[in-house]
Scaffold this motif. Structure first.
Motif, PDB file in Angstrom:
ATOM      1  N   ARG A  18       1.676  22.149  53.903  1.00  0.00           N
ATOM      2  CA  ARG A  18       2.107  20.809  52.461  1.00  0.00           C
ATOM      3  C   ARG A  18       2.081  19.487  52.863  1.00  0.00           C
ATOM      4  O   ARG A  18       1.125  18.604  52.214  1.00  0.00           O
ATOM      5  CB  ARG A  18       3.640  21.428  52.021  1.00  0.00           C
ATOM      6  CG  ARG A  18       4.073  22.215  51.183  1.00  0.00           C
ATOM      7  CD  ARG A  18       2.236  22.259  49.348  1.00  0.00           C
ATOM      8  NE  ARG A  18       3.173  20.448  48.892  1.00  0.00           N
ATOM      9  CZ  ARG A  18       4.061  21.104  47.856  1.00  0.00           C
ATOM     10  NH1 ARG A  18       4.529  21.858  47.425  1.00  0.00           N
ATOM     11  NH2 ARG A  18       4.322  20.186  47.627  1.00  0.00           N
ATOM     12  N   ASP A  22      -0.501  17.267  51.254  1.00  0.00           N
ATOM     13  CA  ASP A  22       0.004  16.009  50.583  1.00  0.00           C
ATOM     14  C   ASP A  22      -0.567  14.920  50.810  1.00  0.00           C
ATOM     15  O   ASP A  22      -1.223  14.060  49.574  1.00  0.00           O
ATOM     16  CB  ASP A  22       1.717  16.577  49.947  1.00  0.00           C
ATOM     17  CG  ASP A  22       2.111  17.607  49.293  1.00  0.00           C
ATOM     18  OD1 ASP A  22       1.363  18.451  49.055  1.00  0.00           O
ATOM     19  OD2 ASP A  22       3.166  17.818  49.608  1.00  0.00           O
ATOM     20  N   TRP A  26      -6.542  14.134  46.224  1.00  0.00           N
ATOM     21  CA  TRP A  26      -6.580  15.444  45.198  1.00  0.00           C
ATOM     22  C   TRP A  26      -8.035  14.228  43.828  1.00  0.00           C
ATOM     23  O   TRP A  26      -8.264  12.829  43.946  1.00  0.00           O
ATOM     24  CB  TRP A  26      -5.494  15.369  44.950  1.00  0.00           C
ATOM     25  CG  TRP A  26      -5.303  16.349  45.593  1.00  0.00           C
ATOM     26  CD1 TRP A  26      -4.082  15.628  46.899  1.00  0.00           C
ATOM     27  CD2 TRP A  26      -4.663  18.304  45.223  1.00  0.00           C
ATOM     28  NE1 TRP A  26      -2.900  16.084  47.484  1.00  0.00           N
ATOM     29  CE2 TRP A  26      -3.547  17.900  46.644  1.00  0.00           C
ATOM     30  CE3 TRP A  26      -4.613  18.363  44.673  1.00  0.00           C
ATOM     31  CZ2 TRP A  26      -2.879  19.304  46.958  1.00  0.00           C
ATOM     32  CZ3 TRP A  26      -4.687  20.275  45.230  1.00  0.00           C
ATOM     33  CH2 TRP A  26      -3.116  20.035  46.171  1.00  0.00           C
ATOM     34  N   ASN A  43      -6.365  20.073  35.719  1.00  0.00           N
ATOM     35  CA  ASN A  43      -5.551  20.623  37.214  1.00  0.00           C
ATOM     36  C   ASN A  43      -5.883  19.603  38.010  1.00  0.00           C
ATOM     37  O   ASN A  43      -6.806  19.111  37.494  1.00  0.00           O
ATOM     38  CB  ASN A  43      -4.611  21.242  37.496  1.00  0.00           C
ATOM     39  CG  ASN A  43      -5.862  22.117  38.151  1.00  0.00           C
ATOM     40  OD1 ASN A  43      -7.272  21.586  38.085  1.00  0.00           O
ATOM     41  ND2 ASN A  43      -5.907  23.607  38.509  1.00  0.00           N
ATOM     42  N   ARG A  86      -3.295  22.140  42.627  1.00  0.00           N
ATOM     43  CA  ARG A  86      -1.459  20.957  41.911  1.00  0.00           C
ATOM     44  C   ARG A  86      -1.634  20.803  40.170  1.00  0.00           C
ATOM     45  O   ARG A  86      -2.362  20.467  39.507  1.00  0.00           O
ATOM     46  CB  ARG A  86      -1.653  19.718  42.506  1.00  0.00           C
ATOM     47  CG  ARG A  86      -0.226  19.012  42.372  1.00  0.00           C
ATOM     48  CD  ARG A  86       0.369  18.230  43.482  1.00  0.00           C
ATOM     49  NE  ARG A  86      -0.858  17.217  43.010  1.00  0.00           N
ATOM     50  CZ  ARG A  86      -1.027  15.697  44.396  1.00  0.00           C
ATOM     51  NH1 ARG A  86      -0.228  16.249  45.172  1.00  0.00           N
ATOM     52  NH2 ARG A  86      -2.198  15.360  43.482  1.00  0.00           N
ATOM     53  N   THR A 122       5.012  26.086  46.695  1.00  0.00           N
ATOM     54  CA  THR A 122       6.122  24.866  45.626  1.00  0.00           C
ATOM     55  C   THR A 122       7.090  26.048  45.492  1.00  0.00           C
ATOM     56  O   THR A 122       6.701  27.393  44.700  1.00  0.00           O
ATOM     57  CB  THR A 122       5.630  24.323  44.899  1.00  0.00           C
ATOM     58  OG1 THR A 122       4.530  24.108  44.992  1.00  0.00           O
ATOM     59  CG2 THR A 122       6.649  23.916  44.185  1.00  0.00           C
ATOM     60  N   ALA A 168       6.122  19.828  39.612  1.00  0.00           N
ATOM     61  CA  ALA A 168       4.241  19.825  40.530  1.00  0.00           C
ATOM     62  C   ALA A 168       4.254  21.153  41.379  1.00  0.00           C
ATOM     63  O   ALA A 168       5.355  21.849  41.988  1.00  0.00           O
ATOM     64  CB  ALA A 168       3.839  19.206  41.389  1.00  0.00           C
ATOM     65  N   ARG A 169       3.502  22.273  40.732  1.00  0.00           N
ATOM     66  CA  ARG A 169       3.361  23.477  41.174  1.00  0.00           C
ATOM     67  C   ARG A 169       1.063  23.564  42.478  1.00  0.00           C
ATOM     68  O   ARG A 169       0.885  22.699  41.490  1.00  0.00           O
ATOM     69  CB  ARG A 169       2.952  24.508  39.972  1.00  0.00           C
ATOM     70  CG  ARG A 169       2.892  25.431  40.473  1.00  0.00           C
ATOM     71  CD  ARG A 169       1.910  26.337  39.467  1.00  0.00           C
ATOM     72  NE  ARG A 169       2.027  27.681  39.140  1.00  0.00           N
ATOM     73  CZ  ARG A 169       0.819  28.883  39.690  1.00  0.00           C
ATOM     74  NH1 ARG A 169      -0.597  27.546  40.503  1.00  0.00           N
ATOM     75  NH2 ARG A 169       0.347  29.708  39.160  1.00  0.00           N
ATOM     76  N   THR A 170       2.299  22.958  43.399  1.00  0.00           N
ATOM     77  CA  THR A 170       0.713  23.677  44.226  1.00  0.00           C
ATOM     78  C   THR A 170       1.196  25.030  44.732  1.00  0.00           C
ATOM     79  O   THR A 170       1.394  25.561  45.624  1.00  0.00           O
ATOM     80  CB  THR A 170       1.124  22.278  45.651  1.00  0.00           C
ATOM     81  OG1 THR A 170       0.851  20.956  45.255  1.00  0.00           O
ATOM     82  CG2 THR A 170      -0.288  21.862  46.630  1.00  0.00           C
TER      83      THR A 170
END
Ligand code: NI
Length: 227
Positions: A18, A22, A26, A43, A86, A122, A168-170
């Motif tokens: 991550r 991160d 992106w 997304n 994400r 996540t 947020a969903r990664t």
């Protein structure tokens, strides 16, 4: 067959990945979509082949090769280099089916997608929504797993990601070309392999009946496998 594979990555490995992804730039997720899924998909995605994607992808491929459950269930011939997406702020991926043939951007890898995989990065309590819904003949299955866990399902399945309404969903997602193309045959081999392993704990691996069953497993694999 759908299969939940727990703890493909440790929490420390998830944190390391991550941190790397991160911090990277992106892009819009439609970079990798076919025309139909571009309409359904909202997304963000880590650019395919970017340094961060390669770093994290190699860690995942390494972890998969060390997962006996993944290997016995997927019987992988080739695993596509993992991608990363994400979802936040209501983003979603409406019902679709993944492309049957996948080629990496540099053309180095081209596979038939037999299996689809999502590796959650996540923790479920950090976002609302974002469930993966997979349809099969037994109905719709809802999947939301702890960070580090993987779900494996037939790439032929209709599936969607529900809107992420908080946080947020990664995740990482990728496809596998299996040595066993047919899902029903692969499921039979998986069930047989697991039964053989459990039986060997009871009767000892050298029992003649178990040697015979193990032989049958390998002979079925020999009959059906494309390597
Ligand atoms: Ni998909």
């Amino acid at each position: 067959m759908m299969l939940h594979i727990p703890e493909v990555l440790t929490k420390a490995q998830v944190a390391e990945l991550r941190q790397a992804i991160d911090a990277a730039p992106w892009v819009d997720g439609n970079a990798t979509s076919g025309t139909q899924s571009a309409l359904a998909k909202r997304n963000a995605q880590l650019p395919e082949g970017s340094q961060a994607a390669q770093f994290a992808g190699e860690k995942i491929l390494d972890a998969l090769s060390r997962s006996p459950l993944f290997v016995t269930a997927a019987l992988p011939q080739t695993v596509f280099p993992p991608l990363f997406n994400r979802y936040g702020g209501g983003q979603t991926f409406a019902t679709h089916v993944d492309n049957s043939i996948r080629q990496s951007r540099d053309g180095a890898v081209r596979i038939r997608s037999d299996l689809s995989a999502t590796l959650f990065l996540t923790e479920p309590e950090d976002y609302d929504g974002g469930e993966l819904l997979v349809e099969d003949t037994y109905g719709v299955h809802e999947v939301k797993l702890p960070a580090g866990d993987l779900i494996l399902y037939p790439a032929s399945s209709l599936h969607q990601v529900t809107p992420v309404t908080r946080g947020a969903r990664t995740s990482s997602f990728f496809w596998i070309q299996s040595m066993i193309r047919d899902d029903a045959r692969r499921a039979l081999l998986f069930q047989m392999d697991i039964a053989i392993q459990q039986l060997s704990l009871k009767v000892g691996a050298g029992a003649p009946e178990l040697v015979s069953l193990t032989g049958t497993y390998h002979n079925l694999l020999r009959m059906w496998a494309e390597v």
